[in-house]
Design a protein around this motif. Sequence first.
Motif, mmCIF file in Angstrom:
data_model
loop_
_atom_site.group_PDB
_atom_site.id
_atom_site.type_symbol
_atom_site.label_atom_id
_atom_site.label_comp_id
_atom_site.label_asym_id
_atom_site.label_seq_id
_atom_site.Cartn_x
_atom_site.Cartn_y
_atom_site.Cartn_z
ATOM 1 N N GLN A 143 3.658 -6.522 -3.629
ATOM 2 C CA GLN A 143 2.455 -5.693 -3.587
ATOM 3 C C GLN A 143 1.977 -5.473 -2.155
ATOM 4 O O GLN A 143 1.532 -4.379 -1.802
ATOM 5 C CB GLN A 143 1.359 -6.321 -4.448
ATOM 6 N N ALA A 144 2.080 -6.515 -1.321
ATOM 7 C CA ALA A 144 1.712 -6.361 0.083
ATOM 8 C C ALA A 144 2.636 -5.370 0.780
ATOM 9 O O ALA A 144 2.196 -4.548 1.597
ATOM 10 C CB ALA A 144 1.751 -7.716 0.785
ATOM 11 N N ARG A 145 3.927 -5.443 0.447
ATOM 12 C CA ARG A 145 4.883 -4.509 1.044
ATOM 13 C C ARG A 145 4.563 -3.073 0.647
ATOM 14 O O ARG A 145 4.578 -2.168 1.489
ATOM 15 C CB ARG A 145 6.309 -4.864 0.611
ATOM 16 N N THR A 146 4.274 -2.856 -0.630
ATOM 17 C CA THR A 146 3.924 -1.509 -1.092
ATOM 18 C C THR A 146 2.678 -0.988 -0.390
ATOM 19 O O THR A 146 2.624 0.170 0.040
ATOM 20 C CB THR A 146 3.703 -1.519 -2.616
ATOM 21 N N ALA A 147 1.666 -1.855 -0.263
ATOM 22 C CA ALA A 147 0.425 -1.456 0.406
ATOM 23 C C ALA A 147 0.681 -1.111 1.863
ATOM 24 O O ALA A 147 0.153 -0.118 2.386
ATOM 25 C CB ALA A 147 -0.610 -2.575 0.303
ATOM 26 N N PHE A 148 1.515 -1.897 2.525
ATOM 27 C CA PHE A 148 1.794 -1.645 3.936
ATOM 28 C C PHE A 148 2.595 -0.353 4.117
ATOM 29 O O PHE A 148 2.332 0.435 5.030
ATOM 30 C CB PHE A 148 2.549 -2.820 4.552
ATOM 31 N N LYS A 149 3.557 -0.140 3.241
ATOM 32 C CA LYS A 149 4.359 1.085 3.333
ATOM 33 C C LYS A 149 3.502 2.330 3.151
ATOM 34 O O LYS A 149 3.832 3.398 3.680
ATOM 35 C CB LYS A 149 5.466 1.068 2.278
ATOM 36 N N GLY A 150 2.409 2.224 2.410
ATOM 37 C CA GLY A 150 1.548 3.375 2.149
ATOM 38 C C GLY A 150 0.527 3.645 3.229
ATOM 39 O O GLY A 150 -0.235 4.613 3.134
ATOM 40 N N GLN A 151 0.490 2.817 4.264
ATOM 41 C CA GLN A 151 -0.515 2.982 5.308
ATOM 42 C C GLN A 151 -0.172 4.131 6.255
ATOM 43 O O GLN A 151 0.992 4.397 6.545
ATOM 44 C CB GLN A 151 -0.656 1.690 6.136
ATOM 45 N N SER A 152 -1.209 4.781 6.746
ATOM 46 C CA SER A 152 -1.081 5.750 7.830
ATOM 47 C C SER A 152 -2.119 5.376 8.882
ATOM 48 O O SER A 152 -2.933 4.479 8.673
ATOM 49 C CB SER A 152 -1.310 7.171 7.322
ATOM 50 N N GLY A 153 -2.092 6.038 10.005
ATOM 51 C CA GLY A 153 -3.038 5.687 11.062
ATOM 52 C C GLY A 153 -2.638 4.381 11.714
ATOM 53 O O GLY A 153 -1.453 4.139 11.986
ATOM 54 N N THR A 154 -3.600 3.505 11.966
ATOM 55 C CA THR A 154 -3.329 2.217 12.605
ATOM 56 C C THR A 154 -2.908 1.191 11.567
ATOM 57 O O THR A 154 -3.549 1.052 10.523
ATOM 58 C CB THR A 154 -4.576 1.704 13.350
ATOM 59 N N CYS A 155 -1.837 0.460 11.849
ATOM 60 C CA CYS A 155 -1.323 -0.527 10.905
ATOM 61 C C CYS A 155 -2.322 -1.660 10.693
ATOM 62 O O CYS A 155 -2.902 -2.186 11.646
ATOM 63 C CB CYS A 155 -0.013 -1.127 11.420
ATOM 64 N N ASP A 156 -2.498 -2.033 9.449
ATOM 65 C CA ASP A 156 -3.341 -3.163 9.081
ATOM 66 C C ASP A 156 -2.430 -4.252 8.527
ATOM 67 O O ASP A 156 -1.948 -4.163 7.399
ATOM 68 C CB ASP A 156 -4.372 -2.734 8.034
ATOM 69 N N TYR A 157 -2.203 -5.288 9.329
ATOM 70 C CA TYR A 157 -1.280 -6.346 8.943
ATOM 71 C C TYR A 157 -1.925 -7.386 8.021
ATOM 72 O O TYR A 157 -1.245 -8.304 7.560
ATOM 73 C CB TYR A 157 -0.719 -7.039 10.185
ATOM 74 N N SER A 158 -3.202 -7.241 7.756
ATOM 75 C CA SER A 158 -3.895 -8.248 6.956
ATOM 76 C C SER A 158 -3.351 -8.333 5.531
ATOM 77 O O SER A 158 -3.460 -9.380 4.885
ATOM 78 C CB SER A 158 -5.403 -7.968 6.921
ATOM 79 N N VAL A 159 -2.753 -7.265 5.018
ATOM 80 C CA VAL A 159 -2.202 -7.322 3.663
ATOM 81 C C VAL A 159 -1.074 -8.354 3.590
ATOM 82 O O VAL A 159 -0.919 -9.050 2.576
ATOM 83 C CB VAL A 159 -1.698 -5.941 3.185
ATOM 84 N N LEU A 160 -0.307 -8.485 4.671
ATOM 85 C CA LEU A 160 0.760 -9.479 4.713
ATOM 86 C C LEU A 160 0.180 -10.878 4.875
ATOM 87 O O LEU A 160 0.632 -11.837 4.235
ATOM 88 C CB LEU A 160 1.732 -9.167 5.851
ATOM 89 N N ASP A 161 -0.823 -11.001 5.739
ATOM 90 C CA ASP A 161 -1.473 -12.298 5.947
ATOM 91 C C ASP A 161 -2.137 -12.795 4.666
ATOM 92 O O ASP A 161 -2.081 -13.987 4.347
ATOM 93 C CB ASP A 161 -2.520 -12.195 7.062
ATOM 94 N N ASN A 162 -2.760 -11.881 3.929
ATOM 95 C CA ASN A 162 -3.440 -12.261 2.692
ATOM 96 C C ASN A 162 -2.450 -12.732 1.628
ATOM 97 O O ASN A 162 -2.721 -13.672 0.873
ATOM 98 C CB ASN A 162 -4.267 -11.099 2.151
ATOM 99 N N ALA A 163 -1.296 -12.062 1.557
ATOM 100 C CA ALA A 163 -0.274 -12.472 0.589
ATOM 101 C C ALA A 163 0.236 -13.870 0.916
ATOM 102 O O ALA A 163 0.433 -14.706 0.022
ATOM 103 C CB ALA A 163 0.877 -11.473 0.588
ATOM 104 N N LEU A 164 0.449 -14.146 2.203
ATOM 105 C CA LEU A 164 0.890 -15.476 2.620
ATOM 106 C C LEU A 164 -0.150 -16.531 2.272
ATOM 107 O O LEU A 164 0.175 -17.599 1.742
ATOM 108 C CB LEU A 164 1.176 -15.478 4.120
#
Length: 371
Positions: A143-164
Amino acid sequence: MNKFSSILLGQRTPRRALVRCATALALAASVLPATASTLNQNVSWTIDRAGTTTKYRVVAYGDSIYAGYNGSTLNAAKYSAPTVDAEYLSALWNADIESVRRAKSGAVASDVYNNKIVGEASYMQASSTRVVTFEMCGNDGLQARTAFKGQSGTCDYSVLDNALASCKTYVAKAMDYINANAYAGTKLKIISNLHYPGYAADNVQSSCKDAGTGATVNLRDKFLPALTKMNYWMCEYARQKGFRCADNFAQYMAADYDSNGDGQVDSDAIRYVAGDTEAAYVTRITSTYRSTLRDANTHFVSASSSYDYIQSDDTHPTYNGGTVTAGLFGGSTGSGAPRYTSFSGGKSPIWNQYGHERMGWALSVSNPAAP
């Protein structure tokens, strides 16, 4: 012809039956793991060994991996990893082994913990229980990967940190709960960590841009360290809390021969080692031996031979041995003779040919000699 087809094609099908059919089809569409919804896929399968009536139990909690998900909402692999391990145990202990899989396809770690491990604790409290195993966090990562792939603009890495963070929290809670609640005679408690589905497909650039460089980032370069940290903490918590860790990342993601000439079999070189620091483990996977990692769709067992460990969905492990009912219309209970009654060198003839067979063998390495 399946049940839905026979209803739809019948000449005298009552309207009520058609309505029920349409409702069932709509429900099926709503619970596929690809939509991040969840589907209980519970199975109890007993390895019925000739010449014995003594029976012990393996209890497995998890998501679609332990469920044996195969793209269907109605059935699952009969021999997913825990049931493969049950076959090894049956030969080792000369006993019947009941493989109880309490799994929920699409479930994140908190769901597996709350609704399977805690909510269905009674299965591991039975006096026949000798092995308790679990796996989780795969859907947190997906789910974090899907959310990150859907991002535009400035990358928000918190989705990966939250999953961890969620993974670490619920892996630790799960081990503590199992330690406190599993039958006192349980001989083995073991976690399975994560392979990297889509390793090859993720070797592309993001749509978003890094805040510091202003450039897009390689998806795999971001996802691999996050997954590696999840796997580290699964194995490290196991070390701290009296569990064993089946390192599926090592089993799936590197070859079973020495491809780089360093004197080590690739899959051995990337395994978690007790006492590793997080930094040392992450460096070994993402830097030192990064060049030896391969997509598990092509797992090399020798320099000239490979097998496909991943189904066509590029996520779930391949399997052997048919299917059982598991899904929309409930789980199933059944039994059957073992496919193999003995194991030369502790390995079945197909131990390295399918994803679930490899994962089941990885579990079996830690099996106690006696029940």
